[in-house]
Design an enzyme around this catalytic site. Sequence first.
Site, PDB file in Angstrom:
ATOM      1  CG  ASP A  93      -2.222   0.579  -2.928  1.00 54.08           C
ATOM      2  OD1 ASP A  93      -0.898   1.485  -2.935  1.00 54.08           O
ATOM      3  OD2 ASP A  93      -3.220   1.028  -1.924  1.00 54.08           O
ATOM      4  CG  ASN A  94      -1.278   4.777  -4.271  1.00 46.12           C
ATOM      5  OD1 ASN A  94      -2.768   4.215  -3.460  1.00 46.12           O
ATOM      6  ND2 ASN A  94      -0.808   5.516  -3.390  1.00 46.12           N
ATOM      7  CB  CYS A 116      -6.060   2.548  -1.022  1.00 45.01           C
ATOM      8  SG  CYS A 116      -4.860   4.001  -0.663  1.00 45.01           S
ATOM      9  CG  ASP A 169      -2.192   0.988   1.029  1.00 41.10           C
ATOM     10  OD1 ASP A 169      -2.078   1.899   0.574  1.00 41.10           O
ATOM     11  OD2 ASP A 169      -2.746   0.815   1.976  1.00 41.10           O
ATOM     12  CG  ASP A 170       0.083   4.633   0.102  1.00 41.84           C
ATOM     13  OD1 ASP A 170      -0.922   4.480  -0.625  1.00 41.84           O
ATOM     14  OD2 ASP A 170      -0.458   5.256   1.280  1.00 41.84           O
TER      15      ASP A 170
END
Length: 588
Positions: free
Chosen positions: A314-315, A69, A33-34
């Site tokens: 996710d990003n 997200c 995540d991130d």
Amino acid sequence: MKWSSAALLLSGLALAHKPPTPKQPNILFVLTDDQDNHMGGVDFMPRLRESIIEKGATYDKHFCTVAICCPSRANLWTGRMAHNNNVTDVAPPYGGYPQVVKLGWNDNYLPLWMQDAGYNTYYVGKLWNYQNVDNYNDPPVRGFNGSEISLDPYTYQYYNSMMVRNGGDPVSYAGQYITDVMTDKALGFLDEALAEERPWMMTVAPVAPHSNGTREIHSGVFWQSQPEYAARHAHMFKDYQIPREASFNAAIDGGVSWIGNLAPLNESVIEYHDEYQRCRLRSLQAVDEMVESLVARLEEAGVMDNTYIFYSTDNGYHISQHRLAPGKECGFDTDIHIPLYVRGPGIPENQTLDAVTSHTDLAPTFLQIAGGATHGLDGKPIPMTVEESYRSKTEHIGVEYWGVNLPEGIHGYRKLPLPDGSAHNINVYHNNTYKGLRLIGDTYSLYYSVWCSNEVELYDLTVDPYQITNLASNRTRFANHTVVGRPLQQVINRLDALMMVVKSCKEESCRQPWEELHPGGFVENLRAALSPAYDGFYAQQPKVAFSSCELGYLVSAEGAMAVDPYEREKKYKLGRRFEYGESLAFFS
Ligand SMILES: *[C@@H]1O[C@H](CO)[C@@H](O)[C@H](O)[C@H]1NC(C)=O
Ligand SMILES: *[C@@H]1O[C@H](CO)[C@@H](O)[C@H](O)[C@H]1NC(C)=O
Ligand SMILES: *[C@@H]1O[C@H](CO)[C@@H](O)[C@H](O)[C@H]1NC(C)=O
Ligand SMILES: *[C@@H]1O[C@H](CO)[C@@H](O)[C@H](O)[C@H]1NC(C)=O
Ligand SMILES: *[C@@H]1O[C@H](CO)[C@@H](O)[C@H](O)[C@H]1NC(C)=O
Ligand SMILES: *[C@@H]1O[C@H](CO)[C@@H](O)[C@H](O)[C@H]1NC(C)=O
Ligand SMILES: *[C@@H]1O[C@H](CO)[C@@H](O)[C@H](O)[C@H]1NC(C)=O
Ligand SMILES: *[C@@H]1O[C@H](CO)[C@@H](O)[C@H](O)[C@H]1NC(C)=O
């Protein structure tokens, strides 16, 4: 099934060379995540490097399409671009689990399609957002044979998490480090999966290195601090600093919207950001160990020759670049250019693949591996060999964003607006709604963006890799800037027209957007479109423009939706079809 014919042909060839396998391959997907790609994050993950990166392929030009997200996960799990799944935020009314359910995606998404293809499916970790202690079973998440799903408002509390197992009652993991808890749960499901006849797909989605924090569902208060790490990693990276690259604490020449007005960061903020990034790296150490444990279990079970492992996030993330506070939600490469590593049967070892790929392509990729049906998706399977990668013609990534920008950390403490508009906003950047187009070809690398304010951005990453000069900010001053020998305005005309297609594309038009402008396949890339013969044609195209800044995808605010195709080629295409039919007759 309507992938690009080249991909079909190549995947057919690849299959023809493989010996028959007893069953479809298993798939393990680790989704962080991130996780940024630009500050050396994976260089600090030696186990990931050893067990996946060096044994597989690095997709060097992989991008997410919405840099936040829940929408990014919606892109992954529905295989549709955000404008086609309309899960565009982390919370209602435009996103989060309630929107996922309302729009029917809980009944029509990847895990269910994988089960239809004969797979047992497992999920551990963060699935959506706003799936919380109140609504978690209303309705239950569908599509998994085994699931351990993180629940808000505890999702980002590393030492105070709450999860729901197989739709049962929520269980608190207060006092335990959540990534380690997830590793145990994933290993448990792996044992279940390996004991079954059917092939399996398992996703493990730890929250690291996301900021630590909580969303108070009822008050709207959202507080995020640096991520917490396991005590055993506290000693690491004491001397680490965020790379001082060209965009570090630098203003953009010609910056737009709220980013155009950011003040320089002072020394104490920079120090705080360095420590913040150290915490992120430390939090990734438990993920690194997780990867090692999962791969070891697969190796022990002797299934590696029939198992694909995907690693992504996710990003991306920015922290000090362009003077930004910790966070994401922007269209810069820091936020959208993300890690993707794949190891598995037929995947070249320790190689970098050059093809341009995006998260929209992963659902099609999983379904191709599974031999499953394709469900009207917007992407196409990623190349799995050097040869396929070399032949990939894709240059474009459609990027979208709707809503606000939320800075994280102590300088970004805030209250979120509630749907009824009641809470205060502190440090929320409004009007962060934009379209982006990332385009990478043989000799060009561009990012074009149109904001809801109708401000425009263009970065030429071949000469400006850190995106600090907005060439679209002053077309007189940069008039002499050329791409493929053509002047700026001609380039912008092409990019704008392509963005017009991509922002409302669906299925084939998302895969082959130039076809909408030049029916018949005469123009397949920017280079060809830049021919002076098309200058008049592109000058007359409707332009991407917004009539207002909205927090979600309201078609009425987003101006023109379609291009005017090139007529002469449309006619010629009919002629060519006819000839093609004749030559088929000749051969039969
Ligand atoms: C997307 O969802 C929002 C909120 O439910 C709705 O207002 C909007 O009209 C939807 N957009 C489209 C294009 O369906
Ligand atoms: C997994 O779920 C699918 C769909 O409900 C079902 O057909 C399959 O039998 C399940 N597998 C196991 C091991 O229970
Ligand atoms: C992490 O978030 C929780 C919940 O808001 C909070 O109690 C804890 O102090 C935070 N940790 C840090 C390091 O700020
Ligand atoms: C540095 O900037 C932060 C955030 O704007 C501010 O709170 C702090 O007072 C500043 N420190 C100094 C020494 O100016
Ligand atoms: C992978 O490639 C890198 C760079 O080419 C090389 O240094 C490394 O030794 C290779 N590793 C393996 C396991 O082959
Ligand atoms: C662009 O090029 C022309 C011709 O070389 C020159 O006269 C003009 O000054 C240049 N413009 C800028 C803004 O550099
Ligand atoms: C644009 O650039 C030209 C040439 O450098 C300059 O004279 C002009 O003031 C600039 N316009 C704006 C709005 O900055
Ligand atoms: C956001 O955009 C709207 C127009 O859609 C404008 O009225 C408003 O002032 C903008 N807000 C900010 C903070 O720029």
